[in-house]
Design a protein around this motif. Structure first.
Motif, PDB file in Angstrom:
ATOM      1  N   TRP A   1       2.310   8.623   2.575  1.00 12.85           N
ATOM      2  CA  TRP A   1       1.414   8.072   2.177  1.00 12.85           C
ATOM      3  C   TRP A   1       2.028   6.261   1.407  1.00 12.85           C
ATOM      4  CZ3 TRP A   1      -3.857   9.815   0.153  1.00 12.85           C
ATOM      5  CH2 TRP A   1      -4.458  11.028   1.538  1.00 12.85           C
ATOM      6  N   PRO A   2       2.146   4.911   1.838  1.00 10.06           N
ATOM      7  CA  PRO A   2       2.032   3.863   1.496  1.00 10.06           C
ATOM      8  C   PRO A   2       1.776   4.180  -0.227  1.00 10.06           C
ATOM      9  CG  PRO A   2       0.370   3.336   3.251  1.00 10.06           C
ATOM     10  CD  PRO A   2       1.140   5.114   3.538  1.00 10.06           C
ATOM     11  N   GLY A   3       1.893   3.821  -0.592  1.00  7.95           N
ATOM     12  CA  GLY A   3       1.224   3.651  -2.429  1.00  7.95           C
ATOM     13  C   GLY A   3      -0.327   3.105  -2.353  1.00  7.95           C
ATOM     14  N   TRP A   4      -0.758   1.962  -1.676  1.00  3.86           N
ATOM     15  CA  TRP A   4      -2.263   1.669  -1.320  1.00  3.86           C
ATOM     16  C   TRP A   4      -2.874   2.818  -1.280  1.00  3.86           C
ATOM     17  CZ3 TRP A   4      -4.404   2.133   3.118  1.00  3.86           C
ATOM     18  CH2 TRP A   4      -3.446   2.081   3.707  1.00  3.86           C
ATOM     19  N   ALA A   5      -2.430   3.758   0.226  1.00  4.91           N
ATOM     20  CA  ALA A   5      -3.131   4.356  -0.243  1.00  4.91           C
ATOM     21  C   ALA A   5      -3.387   5.458  -0.850  1.00  4.91           C
ATOM     22  CB  ALA A   5      -2.810   5.153   1.151  1.00  4.91           C
TER      23      ALA A   5
ATOM     24  N   LEU B   1      -3.229   5.287  -3.764  1.00  2.00           N
ATOM     25  CA  LEU B   1      -4.203   4.727  -4.960  1.00  2.00           C
ATOM     26  C   LEU B   1      -5.911   4.505  -4.902  1.00  2.00           C
ATOM     27  CD1 LEU B   1      -4.058   3.015  -7.932  1.00  2.00           C
ATOM     28  CD2 LEU B   1      -3.774   1.083  -6.412  1.00  2.00           C
ATOM     29  N   LEU B   2      -6.109   4.299  -3.149  1.00  2.50           N
ATOM     30  CA  LEU B   2      -7.332   4.476  -2.983  1.00  2.50           C
ATOM     31  C   LEU B   2      -7.930   5.800  -2.720  1.00  2.50           C
ATOM     32  CD1 LEU B   2      -7.543   1.646   0.157  1.00  2.50           C
ATOM     33  CD2 LEU B   2      -8.645   1.554  -2.030  1.00  2.50           C
TER      34      LEU B   2
ATOM     35  N   LYS C   1      -6.879   5.458  10.673  1.00  4.63           N
ATOM     36  CA  LYS C   1      -6.377   4.763  10.868  1.00  4.63           C
ATOM     37  C   LYS C   1      -4.799   6.100  11.082  1.00  4.63           C
ATOM     38  CE  LYS C   1      -4.855   2.054   7.347  1.00  4.63           C
ATOM     39  NZ  LYS C   1      -4.724   0.929   8.305  1.00  4.63           N
TER      40      LYS C   1
END
Length: 108
Positions: free
Chosen positions: A71-75, A77-78, A99
């Protein structure tokens, strides 16, 4: 268009999200019983413990899915933040599923 099948890590995250939300709901009902008209604290006693365990399971499942699914970092964190407000893990899991973050298409 049907969604792609989940990977084992994606399935683990989906199960953890559901259990975390279910125990959150139980804890909310328990708090209503304790502080509402009935003054019974067994719901908080039981669901507080269950939710604590479910919260830890969800955090571990999120870290496993984020690592295995890249996962990317934003995913990530969310995913971690979704466990804080009540009942947010399930809509987040649905969104991640749409997604493609929980399927094999997200890996590699």
């Amino acid at each position: 268009m049907p969604l792609p099948p989940l990977t084992p890590a994606g399935r683990l995250f989906a199960i953890a999200a559901f259990i975390e939300a279910l125990t959150w709901a139980g804890l909310l009902v328990g708090m209503w019983l304790k502080y509402g008209p009935h003054a019974i604290d067994v719901g908080v006693w039981l669901f507080g413990r269950l939710h604590g365990a479910a919260f830890l399971f969800y955090v571990v499942a999120t870290l496993v899915a984020a690592t295995r699914q890249r996962w990317p970092g934003w995913a990530l964190l969310l995913g971690l933040l979704a466990a804080v407000p009540p009942l947010v893990t399930v809509p987040l899991e649905w969104w991640f599923r749409r997604k493609g973050l929980l399927s094999a298409s997200a890996v590699g």
